[in-house]
Write a protein that holds these residues in place. Sequence first.
Motif, PDB file in Angstrom:
ATOM      1  N   ASN A 167       0.822  -1.229   0.000  1.00 11.19           N
ATOM      2  CA  ASN A 167       0.000   0.000   0.000  1.00 11.19           C
ATOM      3  C   ASN A 167       0.849   1.269   0.000  1.00 11.19           C
ATOM      4  OD1 ASN A 167      -2.321  -1.649   0.176  1.00 11.19           O
ATOM      5  ND2 ASN A 167      -2.067  -1.772   2.403  1.00 11.19           N
ATOM      6  N   GLU A 168       1.929   1.245  -0.788  1.00  9.37           N
ATOM      7  CA  GLU A 168       2.817   2.411  -0.924  1.00  9.37           C
ATOM      8  C   GLU A 168       3.431   2.839   0.409  1.00  9.37           C
ATOM      9  OE1 GLU A 168       3.668   3.519  -3.839  1.00  9.37           O
ATOM     10  OE2 GLU A 168       2.275   2.153  -4.850  1.00  9.37           O
ATOM     11  N   MET A 169       3.452   1.963   1.387  1.00  8.55           N
ATOM     12  CA  MET A 169       4.048   2.282   2.685  1.00  8.55           C
ATOM     13  C   MET A 169       5.553   2.029   2.649  1.00  8.55           C
ATOM     14  SD  MET A 169       1.135   0.622   5.174  1.00  8.55           S
ATOM     15  CE  MET A 169       2.042   1.040   6.659  1.00  8.55           C
ATOM     16  N   GLN A 170       6.210   2.242   3.778  1.00  8.09           N
ATOM     17  CA  GLN A 170       7.648   2.031   3.876  1.00  8.09           C
ATOM     18  C   GLN A 170       7.979   0.576   3.549  1.00  8.09           C
ATOM     19  OE1 GLN A 170       9.731   4.467   4.505  1.00  8.09           O
ATOM     20  NE2 GLN A 170      11.627   3.281   4.566  1.00  8.09           N
ATOM     21  N   PRO A 171       8.971   0.344   2.676  1.00  3.55           N
ATOM     22  CA  PRO A 171       9.346  -1.042   2.355  1.00  3.55           C
ATOM     23  C   PRO A 171       9.695  -1.833   3.618  1.00  3.55           C
ATOM     24  CG  PRO A 171      10.414   0.492   0.856  1.00  3.55           C
ATOM     25  CD  PRO A 171       9.768   1.330   1.920  1.00  3.55           C
ATOM     26  N   MET A 217       4.041  -6.854  -4.336  1.00  4.42           N
ATOM     27  CA  MET A 217       4.999  -5.941  -4.968  1.00  4.42           C
ATOM     28  C   MET A 217       6.317  -6.001  -4.196  1.00  4.42           C
ATOM     29  SD  MET A 217       3.366  -4.555  -7.475  1.00  4.42           S
ATOM     30  CE  MET A 217       1.672  -4.248  -8.021  1.00  4.42           C
ATOM     31  N   LEU A 218       7.405  -6.269  -4.900  1.00  8.64           N
ATOM     32  CA  LEU A 218       8.720  -6.384  -4.264  1.00  8.64           C
ATOM     33  C   LEU A 218       9.675  -5.343  -4.848  1.00  8.64           C
ATOM     34  CD1 LEU A 218       9.190 -10.276  -4.340  1.00  8.64           C
ATOM     35  CD2 LEU A 218       8.120  -8.892  -2.558  1.00  8.64           C
ATOM     36  N   LEU A 219      10.520  -4.796  -3.982  1.00  7.55           N
ATOM     37  CA  LEU A 219      11.545  -3.849  -4.399  1.00  7.55           C
ATOM     38  C   LEU A 219      12.871  -4.596  -4.507  1.00  7.55           C
ATOM     39  CD1 LEU A 219      12.503  -0.919  -4.941  1.00  7.55           C
ATOM     40  CD2 LEU A 219      12.938  -0.733  -2.470  1.00  7.55           C
TER      41      LEU A 219
END
Length: 737
Positions: free
Chosen positions: A238-242, A255-257
């Motif tokens: 949810n677009e929060m801190q990774p 979703m993974l960074l």
Amino acid sequence: MNEQVSYQKINLQIEGMTCAACSARIEKVIGKMAGVHEIAVNLPMGSAALVLDAGTELKGEIIERIEKLGYSARSFEEASDSQPAIFGLGAKLVISALLTLPLLWAMVRHYTMTSSLWIPDLFLEPWFQWLLATPVQFAIGAPFYFNAWKAIKNKSANMDVLIVLSTTCAYLYSHYMTIHMLRSGGADPHAVYFETSAMIITAVLLGKWLEASAKERSMKTIHRLRRLSPQTVTIIRNEMQPEVISIKEVKIGDMLLILPGEVVPADGRVIRGRSAVDEAFITGESVPVEKRQYDRLIGGSVIRDEAITMQVTALGSQTALGKMIHLMEEAQGSKAEIGRYVDRIAAVFVPTVLVLALLTFCIWSLWLTPGDIKGALFKAIAVLVIACPCALGLATPTSILVGTSRALESGILFKEGKYVEQLQQIDIILMDKTGTLTHGTPRVTDVITDPGQEHRLLRLLAAAENGIEHPYAKAIVKEAVRRGLQVKETTSSQAITGLGVKARVDEHEILIGSRAFMNQAEISIQRFVPVTEQLEREGKTMLFAAVDGVPAGVIALMDTLKASTPQALRRLKKMGIIVVMVTGDHRKTANAIAERAGITTVYSEMLPQDKVHLVRTLQQKGKRVAMVGDGVNDAPALAAADIGIAVGTGSEIAKDAADVNLLHSDLGGVADAVVMSRKTMRNIRQNLIFALMYNVLAIPLAFMGLLTPWIAGTAMALSSVSVVTNASRLQKASWRN
């Protein structure tokens, strides 16, 4: 050729097998169980590949039945690392060798030529030899007794039975003579044969350790593949801190960074960012591949330049890496047809040897040297030891094991061991054009339509092709974007395999595809034929377009040959293989590409069913046919051919249908695979000739008393060592011919 949907496959790890008779026994018993369609037990791998009826829950029952036979079995997932087992085997070998060396030193007194050599007096004492031989016989040799007892309980005979019979006879005779000498006060070192029992056990352990080491070397590729996946990942919620979490917590759709230098943990697609990605270990491509939005990512590849955000589409065993590992395990656990013939021989070998040993004892003790029980006994022991079929059982599976591992390192994945044998028998290879002989990434060179309608037509066609995975569709969309045209999305596109695309855009019915597609739709393209003839002579592909049933124009595309194609085809022709092009493209375009590639036989305008028909026609003429392709339209022909080969850039459907997968797009891999197949089969034949000649020559020598038991044991172990060593040569074999 390929397994049907009514079957399921399982793989088991089996421990306790010691020779080909063991594997044959398991195959015979399990193969008779209801619901078991096929079983192949691989001796050096210590594994079994089973094909069961779909929907059956037989794994537990099969494991229980195998354990009743005296072996242990479990799934591959539960199998432990082989390193501790190799270490333990090595430690036993060292201890056994240290205890046996003094016995061998003392043994030189048995022979006239070496009787003058200095030997410590202690080594000549029968009671000292007894002390050295006893732990070798009953501590280090305990597993042989245990396995022999299990075999006898199950009314079978294996190598352990031969070892136990031969070494126990030599040990007990020497034990009896030692007690007799201690009571009488004498000490004749010639009267005892403790070195025979100890040397046999040590030699067999040496062979087993070398086999285990060869297996471990071949399994390193799979171990490296397993270690490619990282244990932790950075997730974006949810677009929060990774947040850093365990890979086990990741779900499809997450979703993974991925930062530069990190390994892609699963299959997915790029959502944000752009980076060069190193896929060398997965695909064999040495140059990093540029990845941007919506491009596919393969688990195990490495991000090089910039961070990207990916969406997970597959995890664990469903990823490309997971499937590769599974297929590699199946390939090494499966069995070539030549190995099945060997198993039939080995299954009756041990009982035959027991009969031969008994006959040897009777003939010598009752007829040739009446009353010489000791001499007859040791000749029988030599027959027991020398005739053991260890080398015969290792000849085929060890070569398949090493060969398929070496092939994977070169980017060639055989789904089953039997395909290694079948590929070297191929007479004709059928090659698809687009994506196989060529790069499969064509570009639009010409848009032919009415004056002033070029952009309108291209915009409509790009919308119709948007979302279609075919290289031609992507090329049209890419050209529209390059010209700054807005490409709409449509949900009504329908790809018609081998023909073209049908779609509805802005209330217009759009058709784009081959001549055959237009003819099927009864749309005349005659007015475009003159202008397309010259373009086709240049090797360009023509796609004809119609809007609302009216011919609207032609799109010309150009696809270039892969740099590796001409050399790869020359190598195949040099090996005596006929290369034929089969393509759905127009005859003139196909001929132009074929001329550049050096192919003289071309079948053009081929639909998927036409390719299958060609494969079966050639097979009916007695030809063994391989098909090389990459697309969905190639899948039926890949399945119908004797061997289907899918190139690395191909569709998942093509890869599933094929028997051999190239993990890269270099067509040299096809030639490499054929060379590898031929060298592996040559290696197997060398092993079989050696193993069979060894037994044929050695048994008469043992019967005539020309081989002492300890020499027979050493020769038996060295025969297995030679087979393993010969197979190991494939690790460094060059596939370039």
